[in-house]
Motif scaffolding. Structure first.
Motif, PDB file in Angstrom:
ATOM      1  N   SER B 448       0.843  -1.200   0.000  1.00  0.00           N
ATOM      2  CA  SER B 448       0.000   0.000   0.000  1.00  0.00           C
ATOM      3  C   SER B 448       0.872   1.241   0.000  1.00  0.00           C
ATOM      4  O   SER B 448       1.871   1.305   0.727  1.00  0.00           O
ATOM      5  CB  SER B 448      -0.882   0.031   1.256  1.00  0.00           C
ATOM      6  N   PHE B 449       0.525   2.192  -0.827  1.00  0.00           N
ATOM      7  CA  PHE B 449       1.215   3.484  -0.825  1.00  0.00           C
ATOM      8  C   PHE B 449       0.230   4.537  -0.336  1.00  0.00           C
ATOM      9  O   PHE B 449      -0.868   4.657  -0.888  1.00  0.00           O
ATOM     10  CB  PHE B 449       1.667   3.861  -2.244  1.00  0.00           C
ATOM     11  N   THR B 450       0.607   5.269   0.688  1.00  0.00           N
ATOM     12  CA  THR B 450      -0.249   6.347   1.181  1.00  0.00           C
ATOM     13  C   THR B 450       0.458   7.670   0.953  1.00  0.00           C
ATOM     14  O   THR B 450       1.643   7.795   1.238  1.00  0.00           O
ATOM     15  CB  THR B 450      -0.529   6.153   2.688  1.00  0.00           C
ATOM     16  N   PHE B 451      -0.274   8.624   0.428  1.00  0.00           N
ATOM     17  CA  PHE B 451       0.324   9.931   0.131  1.00  0.00           C
ATOM     18  C   PHE B 451      -0.167  10.931   1.161  1.00  0.00           C
ATOM     19  O   PHE B 451      -1.356  11.260   1.193  1.00  0.00           O
ATOM     20  CB  PHE B 451      -0.041  10.357  -1.290  1.00  0.00           C
ATOM     21  N   ALA B 452       0.777  11.349   1.985  1.00  0.00           N
ATOM     22  CA  ALA B 452       0.396  12.174   3.135  1.00  0.00           C
ATOM     23  C   ALA B 452       0.011  13.589   2.723  1.00  0.00           C
ATOM     24  O   ALA B 452      -0.862  14.202   3.318  1.00  0.00           O
ATOM     25  CB  ALA B 452       1.532  12.194   4.144  1.00  0.00           C
ATOM     26  N   THR B 453       0.692  14.114   1.705  1.00  0.00           N
ATOM     27  CA  THR B 453       0.431  15.522   1.353  1.00  0.00           C
ATOM     28  C   THR B 453      -0.329  15.604   0.028  1.00  0.00           C
ATOM     29  O   THR B 453      -0.314  14.659  -0.765  1.00  0.00           O
ATOM     30  CB  THR B 453       1.755  16.297   1.206  1.00  0.00           C
ATOM     31  N   SER B 454      -0.945  16.754  -0.182  1.00  0.00           N
ATOM     32  CA  SER B 454      -1.689  16.935  -1.435  1.00  0.00           C
ATOM     33  C   SER B 454      -0.735  16.925  -2.631  1.00  0.00           C
ATOM     34  O   SER B 454      -1.088  16.495  -3.725  1.00  0.00           O
ATOM     35  CB  SER B 454      -2.487  18.228  -1.401  1.00  0.00           C
ATOM     36  N   LEU B 455       0.512  17.379  -2.419  1.00  0.00           N
ATOM     37  CA  LEU B 455       1.506  17.384  -3.494  1.00  0.00           C
ATOM     38  C   LEU B 455       1.809  15.943  -3.909  1.00  0.00           C
ATOM     39  O   LEU B 455       1.855  15.604  -5.099  1.00  0.00           O
ATOM     40  CB  LEU B 455       2.785  18.088  -3.026  1.00  0.00           C
ATOM     41  N   ALA B 457      -0.130  13.397  -3.457  1.00  0.00           N
ATOM     42  CA  ALA B 457      -1.332  12.831  -4.089  1.00  0.00           C
ATOM     43  C   ALA B 457      -1.416  13.271  -5.549  1.00  0.00           C
ATOM     44  O   ALA B 457      -1.724  12.468  -6.429  1.00  0.00           O
ATOM     45  CB  ALA B 457      -2.578  13.277  -3.328  1.00  0.00           C
ATOM     46  N   GLU B 458      -1.094  14.537  -5.807  1.00  0.00           N
ATOM     47  CA  GLU B 458      -1.134  15.056  -7.171  1.00  0.00           C
ATOM     48  C   GLU B 458      -0.071  14.360  -8.031  1.00  0.00           C
ATOM     49  O   GLU B 458      -0.322  13.964  -9.167  1.00  0.00           O
ATOM     50  CB  GLU B 458      -0.910  16.580  -7.141  1.00  0.00           C
ATOM     51  N   ARG B 459       1.123  14.174  -7.435  1.00  0.00           N
ATOM     52  CA  ARG B 459       2.186  13.499  -8.187  1.00  0.00           C
ATOM     53  C   ARG B 459       1.800  12.051  -8.491  1.00  0.00           C
ATOM     54  O   ARG B 459       2.155  11.522  -9.538  1.00  0.00           O
ATOM     55  CB  ARG B 459       3.489  13.548  -7.391  1.00  0.00           C
ATOM     56  N   SER B 460       1.097  11.439  -7.547  1.00  0.00           N
ATOM     57  CA  SER B 460       0.698  10.043  -7.784  1.00  0.00           C
ATOM     58  C   SER B 460      -0.282   9.976  -8.953  1.00  0.00           C
ATOM     59  O   SER B 460      -0.235   9.056  -9.764  1.00  0.00           O
ATOM     60  CB  SER B 460       0.089   9.429  -6.519  1.00  0.00           C
ATOM     61  N   ARG B 461      -1.176  10.968  -9.033  1.00  0.00           N
ATOM     62  CA  ARG B 461      -2.134  10.987 -10.147  1.00  0.00           C
ATOM     63  C   ARG B 461      -1.389  11.168 -11.486  1.00  0.00           C
ATOM     64  O   ARG B 461      -1.691  10.517 -12.475  1.00  0.00           O
ATOM     65  CB  ARG B 461      -3.164  12.108  -9.956  1.00  0.00           C
ATOM     66  N   GLN B 462      -0.393  12.070 -11.452  1.00  0.00           N
ATOM     67  CA  GLN B 462       0.390  12.292 -12.675  1.00  0.00           C
ATOM     68  C   GLN B 462       1.164  11.036 -13.055  1.00  0.00           C
ATOM     69  O   GLN B 462       1.266  10.679 -14.239  1.00  0.00           O
ATOM     70  CB  GLN B 462       1.364  13.465 -12.473  1.00  0.00           C
ATOM     71  N   PHE B 463       1.679  10.371 -12.035  1.00  0.00           N
ATOM     72  CA  PHE B 463       2.447   9.134 -12.256  1.00  0.00           C
ATOM     73  C   PHE B 463       1.559   8.082 -12.925  1.00  0.00           C
ATOM     74  O   PHE B 463       1.943   7.452 -13.923  1.00  0.00           O
ATOM     75  CB  PHE B 463       2.973   8.641 -10.900  1.00  0.00           C
ATOM     76  N   ILE B 464       0.350   7.917 -12.386  1.00  0.00           N
ATOM     77  CA  ILE B 464      -0.582   6.914 -12.944  1.00  0.00           C
ATOM     78  C   ILE B 464      -0.968   7.302 -14.368  1.00  0.00           C
ATOM     79  O   ILE B 464      -1.039   6.457 -15.264  1.00  0.00           O
ATOM     80  CB  ILE B 464      -1.824   6.775 -12.039  1.00  0.00           C
ATOM     81  N   SER B 465      -1.137   8.597 -14.583  1.00  0.00           N
ATOM     82  CA  SER B 465      -1.480   9.072 -15.925  1.00  0.00           C
ATOM     83  C   SER B 465      -0.359   8.740 -16.907  1.00  0.00           C
ATOM     84  O   SER B 465      -0.607   8.318 -18.040  1.00  0.00           O
ATOM     85  CB  SER B 465      -1.748  10.571 -15.838  1.00  0.00           C
ATOM     86  N   ARG B 466       0.903   8.915 -16.447  1.00  0.00           N
ATOM     87  CA  ARG B 466       2.052   8.581 -17.324  1.00  0.00           C
ATOM     88  C   ARG B 466       2.087   7.087 -17.622  1.00  0.00           C
ATOM     89  O   ARG B 466       2.345   6.664 -18.743  1.00  0.00           O
ATOM     90  CB  ARG B 466       3.361   9.007 -16.651  1.00  0.00           C
ATOM     91  N   LEU B 467       1.776   6.287 -16.585  1.00  0.00           N
ATOM     92  CA  LEU B 467       1.787   4.831 -16.785  1.00  0.00           C
ATOM     93  C   LEU B 467       0.741   4.409 -17.808  1.00  0.00           C
ATOM     94  O   LEU B 467       0.937   3.452 -18.557  1.00  0.00           O
ATOM     95  CB  LEU B 467       1.513   4.111 -15.457  1.00  0.00           C
ATOM     96  N   GLU B 468      -0.378   5.138 -17.813  1.00  0.00           N
ATOM     97  CA  GLU B 468      -1.440   4.801 -18.774  1.00  0.00           C
ATOM     98  C   GLU B 468      -1.005   5.109 -20.209  1.00  0.00           C
ATOM     99  O   GLU B 468      -1.296   4.358 -21.132  1.00  0.00           O
ATOM    100  CB  GLU B 468      -2.712   5.595 -18.456  1.00  0.00           C
ATOM    101  N   PRO B 529      -6.142   9.352  -0.606  1.00  0.00           N
ATOM    102  CA  PRO B 529      -4.858   9.473  -1.311  1.00  0.00           C
ATOM    103  C   PRO B 529      -4.001   8.217  -1.095  1.00  0.00           C
ATOM    104  O   PRO B 529      -2.998   8.239  -0.385  1.00  0.00           O
ATOM    105  CB  PRO B 529      -4.225  10.722  -0.678  1.00  0.00           C
ATOM    106  N   LYS B 530      -4.446   7.130  -1.678  1.00  0.00           N
ATOM    107  CA  LYS B 530      -3.770   5.851  -1.485  1.00  0.00           C
ATOM    108  C   LYS B 530      -3.763   5.086  -2.787  1.00  0.00           C
ATOM    109  O   LYS B 530      -4.622   5.306  -3.637  1.00  0.00           O
ATOM    110  CB  LYS B 530      -4.565   4.981  -0.498  1.00  0.00           C
ATOM    111  N   MET B 531      -2.797   4.194  -2.942  1.00  0.00           N
ATOM    112  CA  MET B 531      -2.940   3.203  -4.015  1.00  0.00           C
ATOM    113  C   MET B 531      -2.388   1.873  -3.525  1.00  0.00           C
ATOM    114  O   MET B 531      -1.507   1.820  -2.666  1.00  0.00           O
ATOM    115  CB  MET B 531      -2.291   3.669  -5.310  1.00  0.00           C
ATOM    116  N   LYS B 532      -2.965   0.819  -4.081  1.00  0.00           N
ATOM    117  CA  LYS B 532      -2.557  -0.519  -3.676  1.00  0.00           C
ATOM    118  C   LYS B 532      -1.939  -1.225  -4.857  1.00  0.00           C
ATOM    119  O   LYS B 532      -2.401  -1.085  -5.992  1.00  0.00           O
ATOM    120  CB  LYS B 532      -3.771  -1.323  -3.201  1.00  0.00           C
ATOM    121  N   LEU B 533      -0.884  -1.987  -4.548  1.00  0.00           N
ATOM    122  CA  LEU B 533      -0.206  -2.746  -5.581  1.00  0.00           C
ATOM    123  C   LEU B 533      -0.354  -4.223  -5.248  1.00  0.00           C
ATOM    124  O   LEU B 533       0.065  -4.676  -4.176  1.00  0.00           O
ATOM    125  CB  LEU B 533       1.282  -2.337  -5.584  1.00  0.00           C
ATOM    126  N   TYR B 534      -0.985  -4.949  -6.138  1.00  0.00           N
ATOM    127  CA  TYR B 534      -1.168  -6.393  -5.944  1.00  0.00           C
ATOM    128  C   TYR B 534      -0.161  -7.115  -6.838  1.00  0.00           C
ATOM    129  O   TYR B 534      -0.142  -6.890  -8.049  1.00  0.00           O
ATOM    130  CB  TYR B 534      -2.580  -6.812  -6.349  1.00  0.00           C
TER     131      TYR B 534
END
Lengths: 369, 566
Positions: B448-455, B457-468, B529-534
């Motif tokens: 599990s990845f938890t993003f403590a700050t809004s920054l 969380a925003e970077r995680s969204r950008q990261f997922i967008s890049r992966l897509e 602001p979390k994501m899970k990796l299975y």
């Protein structure tokens, strides 16, 4: 220029106005299994008023309703009365917008904001109201065939689910619930027909008003009687009183050999059409009365702001499905009593007196008001 | 500002009771707490409501429960759904009060209620909804959350958790309401629309479970230690085990009684090894063959088995595979060909191989038992039969009597599997090794990845967008051959660049399949602001599987870290 509507089209317009947005609500629900009695009582009480309104219009033949009222009360009092009817018509328009947008959102488009739906209705209403009563009556005439075909098909398909035992025993709780149900029906929708008198510029013949209003009202009331009683006989009185949209619910139960299902979606369209006509009538009445009250010859430039005003207005007056149900099932209130009964009867009595006096003055030579 | 306004409104509202107002007055000056309690209303989703107990619009209390119940009542009245509402609750603080508050709103709206008189498992509610032909069901539970939480789950007339469209209808009704628009009967038990659900429902439920899991030999010899972790299972699991012939069932006495404080565990979660601590201690003193734990609302089950003198916890995938293998092996000849096992996209693929052995089919759904329950209803139209469904998060279901994960039934089934193999001199761990040897070693991990700050969380969204947009070519030493984007419902074969449609509802999940058969799934949380990796790898032996799992984990850890820094 005065717009004269053919009698038949006028009659259909009255019918669609009565059926309008009432089609899916639990009308007269307080009467329970005696709903048919409540309908008969309400029709019997309303019919004389419709005759009175028709007589009034007939007495004013050749004039618009506003002009006729001005002759009765004089310029400024009649303008004040017209302004009051502007408020009444606009508020009723808001309520109908709220009814139809809540209904659509609740049954099929939960994520679509009501404002978007109100706006869509608003654009169409602006178009048709600016077109005038002739366009509205022609539209009603065409759409009525669709509405009536759908409703009677649905009724026919529900017949095998009807349990007439649901209407028994008759008046088990006495006459009180019947009266309550009748009062609900009087307020919504029967006596709302009073608004229609403000929108017609005139009729072809002096007795046209009778041919427009009386059968128009009776056909509309009969449709509602059939659909509501069928719905109650399918669902049972308890559920009829509990569900917000019992006709819609009962039609959802039509299932002919599994291929003829989901007919409620089609009935929802007829509800939308009826509501559209009613909103248009309300806004046409509001525009015309406001134009008269402010002394303008043409009402059309007032249509757009009044229609757009219904978008927030529909949210002010009604915010929840519960309030919709309450607004559809309340018994007659003091304010509506004023618009639906006091004013029209006063107009009629004054018109008859004036008529009587004129008769006397002209030694039996009958003229209009 | 809105929070303060709402806080003040609650303080002035004559509908709010004095106890709640006193609690609120205690917050005066504490801006952060007021903001947290009042910045919004608790949100209703497919999982219902869940939140901390306390006064405030963003807390679980009788007012939020009444509000959502009024929205449910409106939804039922709009949709013309008849049959009333069945209500159950778990052992948490305020669960009974919330049950009565919900019932009070429903009866005031003219809707019949069927209420369990005592704590009851979630699957029993799912069964009861179907049994009494109710239009909906409510369970007051926060599942395995800590004691300061409670929740409100809603079931449809099929006994399934609400689907997205149904939940949306209720949440849009809820958005219209205020406290003053709620109808409530203060004494619902005196209302004629109140019905208590008696033993008749329970007997019917037990009967169905015993039909799904008929008796096995050797049941009387299996020594079972059971803990409900202070939840609702304490009565029901021992009952069904006894009725199925398991006569040696002991319970962890300290955890047997329902207790909303969950005093002996830090989390009442059977996934947490700490939850088994008392059971392990008791097993050390009084030997047993199997330990079963269920969560507070008895929908999820954890299992521990002895292996080489130690207690080993089986994960949800392993238990699921054992149960699937057992149930498929017992099917009548010809039945397997029309049988279907249902799993979620993040659940082990090992069950594909197991099902193939018996000629059964495996179907996948998105994560969540509501999807499994929905698919169950669609199978008969295809002349298919649902046999078993499971997800890696300790949820299992067999048969069609219930439409949600059922730890009462799962406890019975796992006990039967254990008894069956015990008679052959095998433990569950031994049987699992046999299955690994036959089908390959499937090992899983969850990060599990938890993003403590809004920054972050925003970077995680950008990261997922890049992966897509830019498919990963390799993970560690393994070459990626397929990318499944569940958000766009597309499956891309990187070898042929061929795209195929995924026939599932859209959900923002990314999945990578490697040439060696490993599967990595990235699932961002929709609400936090979390994501899970299975992670799952398949290898010919344990050592190889462990090595590759570690490599993939390290590689993806690095990928995420660099992705978030970019």
């Amino acid at each position: 220029m005065k717009e004269i509507v053919p009698d038949k089209q006028g009659m259909v317009l009255v019918t669609l106005f009565v059926v309008g947005n009432t089609l899916v609500f639990a009308l007269g629900g307080r009467a329970g299994p005696d709903i048919w009695l409540a309908f008969l009582v309400a029709i019997a009480v309303t019919a004389p008023f419709i005759l009175i309104f028709a007589r009034l219009t007939s007495l004013m033949h050749g004039k618009t309703f506003a002009d006729g009222v001005e002759m009765l009360f004089g310029k400024w009092p009649s303008r004040a009365v017209a302004l009051l009817y502007t408020g009444y018509a606009w508020r009723l328009g808001c309520l109908v917008v709220s009814h139809v947008t809540h209904f659509i959102q609740a049954v099929s488009l939960p994520t679509t904001p009501q404002t978007v739906m109100s706006l869509a209705f608003g654009v169409l209403v602006i178009w048709i109201v600016k077109g005038g009563i002739e366009v509205l009556a022609r539209f009603s005439s065409v759409m009525s065939r669709v509405v009536l075909t759908v409703l009677f098909s649905a009724f026919a398909l529900l017949i095998n689910r009807v349990d007439l035992g649901q209407f028994l025993p008759v008046m088990y709780n006495g006459f009180g619930p019947v009266m309550e149900g009748a009062l609900q029906l009087l307020d919504f929708p029967f006596m709302e027909t009073v608004l229609l008198f403000w929108i017609f510029d005139g009729f072809k013949k002096k007795d046209s008003a009778y041919r427009v209003f009386v059968p128009g009202f009776l056909v509309g009331a009969l449709i509602l009687l059939i659909m509501d009683c069928t719905s109650l006989a399918v669902l049972g009185a308890d559920r009829y009183g509990i569900f917000y949209f019992p006709i819609y619910t009962s039609i959802a139960r039509i299932d002919v050999s599994t291929f003829l299902t989901r007919l409620e979606a089609i009935v929802a369209v007829t509800f939308a059409v009826g509501s559209f006509v009613k909103i248009a009538v309300c806004l046409l009445a509001a525009s015309k009365t406001l134009a008269y009250a402010l002394g303008f010859d043409d009402y059309r430039f007032l249509v757009t702001p009044l229609v757009l005003g219904t978008i927030p207005g529909s949210r002010w007056f009604i915010a929840t499905s519960m309030e919709i149900e309450a607004s559809a099932t309340k018994t007659i209130s003091a304010s509506t009593f004023l618009y639906q009964l006091v004013f029209p009867i006063s107009f009629w009595i004054l018109a008859e007196i004036r008529m009587y006096l004129r008769k006397g003055n002209k030694a039996g030579k009958q003229t209009d008001v | 500002m809105e929070a303060v306004r709402r806080y003040e409104a609650w303080l002035q509202d004559p509908l709010i009771d004095e106890g709640t107002k006193a609690e609120l007055r205690g917050l005066a000056g504490n801006k952060e707490e007021i903001e947290d309690r009042f910045f919004k209303w608790l949100e209703f989703g497919t999982g219902g409501l869940r939140g901390r107990l306390g006064a405030g619009s963003n807390r679980m209390n009788v007012y939020t429960v009444r509000l959502v119940t009024q929205a449910l009542a409106n939804y039922l009245k709009v949709q013309g759904k008849e049959g009333g509402v069945a209500i159950a609750h778990d052992s948490r603080h305020m669960s009974r009060e919330f049950t009565e508050a919900a019932a009070g709103v429903l009866v005031a709206n003219g809707i019949k209620v069927y209420v369990f008189p005592d704590v009851a498992p979630t699957p029993l509610l799912s069964f009861a909804v179907r049994h009494v032909r109710a239009a909906a069901g409510i369970v007051i539970t926060a599942s395995h959350n800590p004691p300061e939480y409670n929740g409100y789950k809603v079931y449809n007339e099929r006994g399934n958790q609400m689907l997205a469209e149904e939940a949306l209808s209720i949440s849009s009704q809820m958005a219209e309401l205020g406290l003053d628009s709620v109808l409530a009967d203060p004494n619902p038990q005196e209302n004629l629309l109140w019905n208590s659900l008696g033993d008749e429902v329970l007997e019917a439920y037990y009967q169905k479970l015993l039909e799904i899991a008929p008796k096995v030999e050797n049941a009387e010899n299996l020594r079972i230690l059971y803990t409900p972790l202070h939840g609702t299972g304490g009565r029901y699991v021992p009952d069904i085990l006894q009725q199925a012939g398991f006569s040696q069932v002991a319970a962890v006495p300290e955890q047997l009684e329902p207790d909303g404080n969950f005093p002996t565990v830090s989390f009442p979660n059977p996934e947490d090894p700490e939850a088994f601590k008392l059971a392990f201690a008791q097993a050390g003193q009084t030997p047993c063959d199997l330990i079963i734990a269920t969560d507070p609302d008895a929908d999820r089950m954890g299992v521990a088995v002895p292996q080489k003198g130690k207690w080993v916890l089986l994960n949800g995938n392993q238990v699921g595979v054992l149960l699937a293998d057992f149930l498929l092996a017992r099917l009548a000849p010809g039945q397997a060909a029309r049988s279907v096992v249902v799993k979620t996209i993040v659940t082990t693929d090992m069950v594909q191989s197991v099902a193939a052995k018996y000629g059964a089919e495996v179907r996948e759904t998105l994560t969540g038992f509501k999807y499994i329950g929905t698919l169950m209803d669609e199978l008969p139209a295809e002349n298919r039969e649902f046999v078993f469904g499971f997800e890696e998060s300790y949820g299992y279901l067999a048969g069609t009597a219930v439409r949600d994960k059922d730890a009462v039934l799962a406890s019975l089934l796992i006990a039967q599997v254990a008894a069956f193999y015990q008679a052959q001199g095998l433990t569950l761990a031994d049987r699992l090794e046999e299955l690994f040897a036959e089908h390959g070693w499937y090992l899983q991990d969850l990060v599990s990845f938890t993003f403590a700050t809004s920054l972050e969380a925003e970077r995680s969204r950008q990261f997922i967008s890049r992966l897509e947009k830019q498919p990963i070519a390799s993970i560690g030493e393994e070459r990626v051959v397929e990318v499944l984007n569940y958000g766009s419902s597309l499956r891309l074969d990187l070898r042929t660049q061929e795209e195929r449609a995924i026939r599932l509802p859209k959900e923002g999940v990314l999945q990578w399949i490697t040439e060696a058969g490993s599967k990595v799934t990235l699932r961002p949380s929709g609400t936090e602001p979390k994501m899970k990796l299975y992670l799952e790898v398949r290898a010919e032996n344990r050592q190889e599987a462990e090595r590759r799992l570690l490599k993939i984990k390290e590689a993806f850890d690095e990928l995420v870290r660099s992705g978030l820094e970019a």
